[in-house]
Design an enzyme around this catalytic site. Structure first.
Site, short mmCIF file in Angstrom:
data_model
loop_
_atom_site.label_atom_id
_atom_site.label_comp_id
_atom_site.label_asym_id
_atom_site.label_seq_id
_atom_site.Cartn_x
_atom_site.Cartn_y
_atom_site.Cartn_z
CB ALA A 1 -0.92 -0.03 1.07
N GLY B 1 -0.62 -5.92 -0.76
CA GLY B 1 -1.59 -5.74 -1.76
C GLY B 1 -1.00 -6.10 -3.09
CD GLU C 1 -4.34 -8.58 -0.56
OE1 GLU C 1 -5.44 -9.23 0.11
OE2 GLU C 1 -3.83 -7.45 -0.39
CD GLU D 1 -1.28 -7.46 3.81
OE1 GLU D 1 -1.45 -7.16 2.64
OE2 GLU D 1 -0.61 -8.73 4.06
#
Length: 479
Positions: free
Chosen positions: A61, A100, A103, A123
């Site tokens: 992020a 992310g 992901e 995370e």
């Protein structure tokens, strides 16, 4: 533009350019959606590749957006659109694909990585869980047990392990992500490789034994933490949900619960604290010293010697006319005629106080060291700190007195049950006296070196929360 699209033959390439680590900012998320639409509409493109410029794929992020209201498109929605792409969609990974970033890769239909690539969902270290499908897609690839271990630990996984586990589909021997992505796309179009849409894979087999074992482990070792237990619940939802959509909905609920947790705020506070603790405020354009003398013997010096060549720093055992900085081992007599700044090493809790302009305070847990300015100029301290950082030490700078020494002494005067309040009281004293450049540096040292509970964010932060002006005013009114 943070993301742009171009075609190479019959293969469309979606390229992310958001230096230094291609973080998933609002511009990148929006750009991914726009470039994907462009690639889907390009009738001459039979397959699409997602890759990133620079030294890494997407490293997570954008920290500049932490604490701000989220802006559409949200990452889960971006990944849903990637996964729904009607053309084969290849992620070409290099450097790191974290949080992310992984992901996003899981939302693609095929993953190829350059050698040395590392992946992970870290995370949990910020008091969170993967909130864009990580807890739902990863278990579909690796099963419940491995997904639990990877996500609750937040560890980085090397490319070879990722390949063995089925997280990535291939390791390429090409030189660039573009070459790797194009080669993989050609193999898929030729029918030699088969893409797989992760979200359409069946949910993993139920593994109540692995879930019970992980829950028991966390209760024994991390019972005070919030997010690891929510991770277990999210992975349970992956197994029990009738559809991916239902599992993603539950993951999002749990992610938002973590976002609201005080632990998340404390861990992110530490995350920011660790970014630049070696920086002396007001000093710009400083550079490391290139010639350093290590005077005396100390185990730390052996670490420095191993890092010196890569750092381009010359280390000697005696000072010479070329020496720019001297590091003095504890109990080693100082040579007053060295003609350069001297940093004396001091092991926390010992009484060897050398009369030098700078002092390097170290502890048995040397994950961090503290460089205290006693009489040196700020520029000298900054150059010394940059030198130590180049030699692979994590440095916190301070002034006048060592913060570590003050907090260590405070612990020594208490019983074990009073350690936390003692550190909180000491932190207030340090801040009041101005020994720290940043109050967050107190928290960083207390957590990393002295064992203050990480999820609380540090003693100064905790003391500030406990004795906030609002709380004080409330207490005064109620009394």
């Amino acid at each position: 533009m943070s993301v742009h699209y171009q075609r190479h033959g019959n293969i469309g390439v979606i390229q992310i350019a958001n230096p230094p680590v291609n973080a998933l900012s609002h511009a990148v998320r929006s750009g991914l959606v726009s470039a994907l639409d462009e690639g889907i509409a390009d009738t001459d493109a039979n397959a699409l590749v997602v890759l990133a410029e620079g030294r890494t794929f997407i490293a997570g992020a954008d920290i500049r957006e932490f604490g701000k209201p989220p802006q559409a498109p949200l990452l889960p929605d971006v990944i849903t659109q990637l996964e729904a792409c009607p053309k084969p969609l290849i992620a070409a990974l290099h450097g790191t694909a974290l949080g992310g970033g992984l992901e996003v890769a899981l939302g693609c239909h095929y993953r190829v990585a350059l050698p040395g690539t590392r992946i992970g969902l870290p995370e949990v270290k910020l008091g969170l869980l993967p909130g864009a499908g990580g807890t739902q897609r990863l278990p579909r690839l690796v099963g419940v047990e491995r997904a639990l271990e990877m996500i609750t630990s937040g560890r980085f996984v090397e490319a070879e392990e990722a390949l063995d586990a089925g997280i990535i589909d291939a390791i390429s021997n090409t030189q660039t992500p573009l070459e790797a992505g194009l080669a993989a796309a050609k193999e898929i179009l030729a029918g030699n490789q088969t893409p797989r849409i992760t979200g359409k894979l069946p949910a993993p087999a139920a593994n109540p034994r692995a879930i019970a074992s992980m829950r028991e482990y966390l209760e024994q070792h991390s019972s005070e933490l919030f997010s690891p237990f929510r991770i277990i619940e999210a992975i349970e939802a992956c197994v029990t949900s009738d559809t991916l959509k239902e599992g993603l909905r539950r993951e999002r609920e749990l992610f938002l619960a973590c976002m609201d947790s005080p632990q998340r705020a404390g861990l992110i506070h530490l995350f920011f604290a660790a970014r630049s603790p070696h920086v002396v405020p007001g000093i710009e354009n400083a550079s490391a010293f290139n010639n350093v003398a290590l005077m005396g013997e100390h185990p730390l010096f052996e670490r420095l010697k191993k890092a010196a060549q890569r750092a381009g720093i010359t280390l000697t055992s005696e000072p010479s006319t070329a020496t720019e900085l001297c590091l003095l081992a504890p109990y080693t007599p100082a040579n007053v005629n060295v003609g350069c700044p001297v940093v004396a090493l001091k092991e926390v809790g010992t009484d060897n106080d050398s009369d030098t302009p700078l002092r390097l305070v170290i502890a048995a847990n040397d994950s961090l060291v503290e460089l205290t300015k006693l009489s040196a100029e700020p520029l000298t301290q900054q150059r010394a700190a940059l030198t130590l950082k180049a030699l692979r030490l994590n440095v916190v700078v301070s002034q006048q007195q060592s913060m570590l020494e003050i907090m260590h002494a405070a612990i020594g005067q208490t019983t074990s049950g009073e350690t936390r309040p003692a550190l909180e009281q000491a932190s207030a004293h340090i801040a009041q006296k101005g020994f720290c450049y940043r109050e967050s540096d107190i928290d960083l040292l207390a957590v990393e070196v002295l064992g203050y509970p990480r999820h609380l964010g540090g003693p100064h932060r905790q003391a500030t929360l406990t004795h906030s002006p609002l709380e004080t005013a409330t207490q005064e009114v109620s009394s």
